[in-house]
Design a protein around this motif. Sequence first.
Motif, PDB file in Angstrom:
ATOM      1  N   GLY A  73       0.790  -1.224   0.000  1.00 29.84           N
ATOM      2  CA  GLY A  73       0.000   0.000   0.000  1.00 29.84           C
ATOM      3  C   GLY A  73       0.821   1.272   0.000  1.00 29.84           C
ATOM      4  N   LEU A  74       0.683   2.067   1.057  1.00 30.51           N
ATOM      5  CA  LEU A  74       1.394   3.333   1.158  1.00 30.51           C
ATOM      6  C   LEU A  74       2.910   3.166   1.152  1.00 30.51           C
ATOM      7  CD1 LEU A  74      -0.917   4.975   3.810  1.00 30.51           C
ATOM      8  CD2 LEU A  74      -0.404   5.979   1.577  1.00 30.51           C
ATOM      9  N   GLN A  75       3.381   1.994   1.502  1.00 23.14           N
ATOM     10  CA  GLN A  75       4.817   1.717   1.538  1.00 23.14           C
ATOM     11  C   GLN A  75       5.265   0.846   0.354  1.00 23.14           C
ATOM     12  OE1 GLN A  75       6.449   3.296   3.845  1.00 23.14           O
ATOM     13  NE2 GLN A  75       4.746   3.863   5.180  1.00 23.14           N
ATOM     14  N   SER A  76       4.431   0.724  -0.676  1.00 20.38           N
ATOM     15  CA  SER A  76       4.705  -0.266  -1.718  1.00 20.38           C
ATOM     16  C   SER A  76       6.011  -0.008  -2.462  1.00 20.38           C
ATOM     17  CB  SER A  76       3.538  -0.339  -2.707  1.00 20.38           C
ATOM     18  OG  SER A  76       3.316   0.896  -3.336  1.00 20.38           O
ATOM     19  N   ASP A  77       6.339   1.258  -2.746  1.00 19.21           N
ATOM     20  CA  ASP A  77       7.601   1.505  -3.451  1.00 19.21           C
ATOM     21  C   ASP A  77       8.807   1.279  -2.542  1.00 19.21           C
ATOM     22  OD1 ASP A  77       6.943   3.735  -1.908  1.00 19.21           O
ATOM     23  OD2 ASP A  77       7.642   5.191  -3.377  1.00 19.21           O
ATOM     24  N   ALA A  78       8.673   1.625  -1.253  1.00 24.08           N
ATOM     25  CA  ALA A  78       9.778   1.414  -0.318  1.00 24.08           C
ATOM     26  C   ALA A  78      10.055  -0.072  -0.116  1.00 24.08           C
ATOM     27  CB  ALA A  78       9.455   2.077   1.029  1.00 24.08           C
ATOM     28  N   VAL A  79       8.993  -0.874   0.024  1.00 28.00           N
ATOM     29  CA  VAL A  79       9.182  -2.313   0.200  1.00 28.00           C
ATOM     30  C   VAL A  79       9.678  -2.941  -1.098  1.00 28.00           C
ATOM     31  CG1 VAL A  79       8.002  -4.485   0.718  1.00 28.00           C
ATOM     32  CG2 VAL A  79       7.481  -2.438   2.045  1.00 28.00           C
ATOM     33  N   ALA A  80       9.192  -2.472  -2.250  1.00 27.10           N
ATOM     34  CA  ALA A  80       9.666  -2.988  -3.535  1.00 27.10           C
ATOM     35  C   ALA A  80      11.157  -2.706  -3.718  1.00 27.10           C
ATOM     36  CB  ALA A  80       8.862  -2.375  -4.679  1.00 27.10           C
ATOM     37  N   LYS A  81      11.620  -1.576  -3.193  1.00 24.07           N
ATOM     38  CA  LYS A  81      13.047  -1.258  -3.279  1.00 24.07           C
ATOM     39  C   LYS A  81      13.883  -2.282  -2.522  1.00 24.07           C
ATOM     40  CE  LYS A  81      16.303   2.550  -2.494  1.00 24.07           C
ATOM     41  NZ  LYS A  81      16.461   3.939  -1.977  1.00 24.07           N
ATOM     42  N   LEU A  82      13.360  -2.774  -1.394  1.00 20.82           N
ATOM     43  CA  LEU A  82      14.065  -3.831  -0.654  1.00 20.82           C
ATOM     44  C   LEU A  82      14.213  -5.090  -1.492  1.00 20.82           C
ATOM     45  CD1 LEU A  82      12.305  -3.575   2.850  1.00 20.82           C
ATOM     46  CD2 LEU A  82      14.541  -2.637   2.205  1.00 20.82           C
ATOM     47  N   ALA A  83      13.247  -5.270  -2.427  1.00 15.57           N
ATOM     48  CA  ALA A  83      13.254  -6.466  -3.275  1.00 15.57           C
ATOM     49  C   ALA A  83      13.989  -6.235  -4.586  1.00 15.57           C
ATOM     50  CB  ALA A  83      11.826  -6.900  -3.554  1.00 15.57           C
ATOM     51  N   GLN A  84      14.678  -5.094  -4.708  1.00  8.79           N
ATOM     52  CA  GLN A  84      15.447  -4.750  -5.906  1.00  8.79           C
ATOM     53  C   GLN A  84      14.569  -4.507  -7.119  1.00  8.79           C
ATOM     54  OE1 GLN A  84      18.765  -4.330  -5.226  1.00  8.79           O
ATOM     55  NE2 GLN A  84      18.107  -4.922  -3.173  1.00  8.79           N
TER      56      GLN A  84
END
Length: 408
Positions: free
Chosen positions: A212-223
């Motif tokens: 959700g609101l953190q989707s880009d930040a969490v996706a960054k953790l996944a490269q």
Amino acid sequence: MADETIGVVGAGIVGLATAREIALRRPGTRVVVFEKEREVSLHQTGHNSGVVHAGIYYTPGSLKADLTVRGVSLLREYCQDRALPYQEIGKLVVAVREDELGRMENLYERAKNNHVPELRKISKEEIKELEPHAGGVAALHSPRTAITDYPAIARAFAQDITDSGGEVKLGFPVTGITNVPGGIEVSSGQLGVPPAEGWGRVRVDRLILCAGLQSDAVAKLAQDKQEPKIIPFRGEYMLLRQDRTHLVRGLIYPVPDPRYPFLGVHFTPRVDGTVEVGPNAVLALAREGYRRSRISPGDLLGLAAYPGAWRMAAQHWRTGIKEYRGSFSAAVFMKDAKLYVPGVGVQDVVRGGAGVRAQALDRDGTLVDDFRIHQVGRITAVRNAPSPAATASMAIAEHIVGAVFGDA
């Protein structure tokens, strides 16, 4: 493989629906949901308007349109089976000026292509029969549009997951996603602070990100790639005073401006008997900025460093100023609302709550309107799940699980 472990990051309604779909479709698969909060559905789901959208607005053939139409039937059936609120109170999409009639006609054709049930065009006189206190020169009437309680649905989804042998790990902020031989390690904890025993690292075979609101930040953790970036927009509501709720029977919406993904100020009865007026759409200064006073320096720096944010501002600054004026002035806020229910004024409302929309934004400043789902090896990242994601949640879950396992 029946002995796989699938992780899902995010216990909003989309993440929970996805985890539930895996548990139901693939018996024997272990499902683990990771959620940073101590309760499910605290953010977008918990601040949702409660509307079950019928599919009027969406481009025919788009993923959003297809999943919404499918999602409505699934959600209705689920609510009926679980005795959860589901009230078909109907919606009017009202043209208040003659120059809106062309857009309303286009909307009608779009809705017909999306097979919105029982939709019809109605006259000014027919508006008064349905909504005696409403204004407008013509409208679309969608009698099957409903309202529900999305946090209650999310809690039921979470119960389904645990009843199926899965797990919802609350208080588990995901701070690391690492590829390991044959799988993925999901970790949680602060730098220099040992995680609680049994909560620090979990190995899964595949991972689905629904943050959700953190989707880009969490996706960054996944490269995953940087775009789209999440820009938080706060939607603020007024509430009709209890002795004025009789002025609104069903949902009353404006004819939307196709340049924006926001629907504009509207009247929304809730299942608890209250009636919301709003929302506006102002840039929030924090991803979870439900109050104007909430400011996140990190979120602001990320926003300032993203070229798309500046390009968006250059295109829409006039609208932004108008929305901020409404945020600080109830009179300005209610000016648009009075076009749809002329008898309602500042004296009839009190300040209500607010929600924050995770608006995805491309580098060129384009506001992303459709669902975006990326695949990064064993990781599936839901990068954009805009409204009506709650309405479509069960259909989105089917789509995601079909894509992950190749059995769509």
